[in-house]
Scaffold this motif. Sequence first.
Motif, short mmCIF file in Angstrom:
data_model
loop_
_atom_site.label_atom_id
_atom_site.label_comp_id
_atom_site.label_asym_id
_atom_site.label_seq_id
_atom_site.Cartn_x
_atom_site.Cartn_y
_atom_site.Cartn_z
N TYR A 44 14.91 24.58 68.63
CA TYR A 44 15.65 25.50 67.77
C TYR A 44 16.23 26.65 68.59
O TYR A 44 17.41 26.98 68.48
N LYS A 48 20.15 27.55 69.26
CA LYS A 48 20.66 28.86 68.87
C LYS A 48 21.43 29.50 70.03
O LYS A 48 22.51 30.06 69.83
N LEU A 68 21.76 22.79 64.70
CA LEU A 68 21.02 24.04 64.49
C LEU A 68 20.67 24.24 63.02
O LEU A 68 19.57 24.65 62.70
N ALA A 69 21.60 23.90 62.14
CA ALA A 69 21.33 24.02 60.70
C ALA A 69 20.16 23.12 60.31
O ALA A 69 19.28 23.53 59.52
N TRP A 72 17.04 24.66 61.75
CA TRP A 72 16.69 25.86 61.00
C TRP A 72 15.83 25.47 59.80
O TRP A 72 14.82 26.11 59.52
N GLN A 73 16.25 24.42 59.10
CA GLN A 73 15.50 23.98 57.92
C GLN A 73 14.08 23.57 58.30
O GLN A 73 13.12 23.94 57.63
N THR A 75 12.29 24.49 61.02
CA THR A 75 11.49 25.63 61.46
C THR A 75 11.17 26.58 60.32
O THR A 75 10.10 27.18 60.29
N ASN A 76 12.08 26.70 59.37
CA ASN A 76 11.82 27.54 58.21
C ASN A 76 10.73 26.92 57.33
O ASN A 76 9.81 27.61 56.89
N GLN A 81 9.84 30.49 61.82
CA GLN A 81 10.77 31.61 61.91
C GLN A 81 11.28 31.92 60.52
O GLN A 81 11.18 31.09 59.61
N GLU A 83 14.81 33.76 59.54
CA GLU A 83 16.03 34.48 59.89
C GLU A 83 17.23 33.72 59.34
O GLU A 83 17.11 32.55 58.97
N GLN A 84 18.35 34.40 59.29
CA GLN A 84 19.59 33.77 58.88
C GLN A 84 20.48 33.63 60.11
O GLN A 84 20.36 34.40 61.06
N LEU A 85 21.36 32.66 60.09
CA LEU A 85 22.17 32.36 61.27
C LEU A 85 23.66 32.59 61.04
O LEU A 85 24.49 31.97 61.70
#
Length: 90
Positions: A44, A48, A68-69, A72-73, A75-76, A81, A83-85
Amino acid sequence: MLKSGWVRDGIHMDDMKERGVAMASTDLLGKSLTEAESEILATYDALKRLAERDDLPPCAARNVRKALACMWQATNDLDLQFEQLYQVGV
């Protein structure tokens, strides 16, 4: 936890520890990271950094942001993490 000898951001983990670089060893809930979670978080972070670059060809830039999207899902959902990207176009 990333193993000794692993590389993150182009630097060996042992070198990072010697320099005092902080590495996430727990998730947002305070649980220790598994080896798989550490790899997911490292992937991730690498995506980033790539998404923040402005010298990628258009096809690579779009595919990096798509990957990355997806990461993000993951890791969220794993509480690695929060955070917003938006700043990198995701």
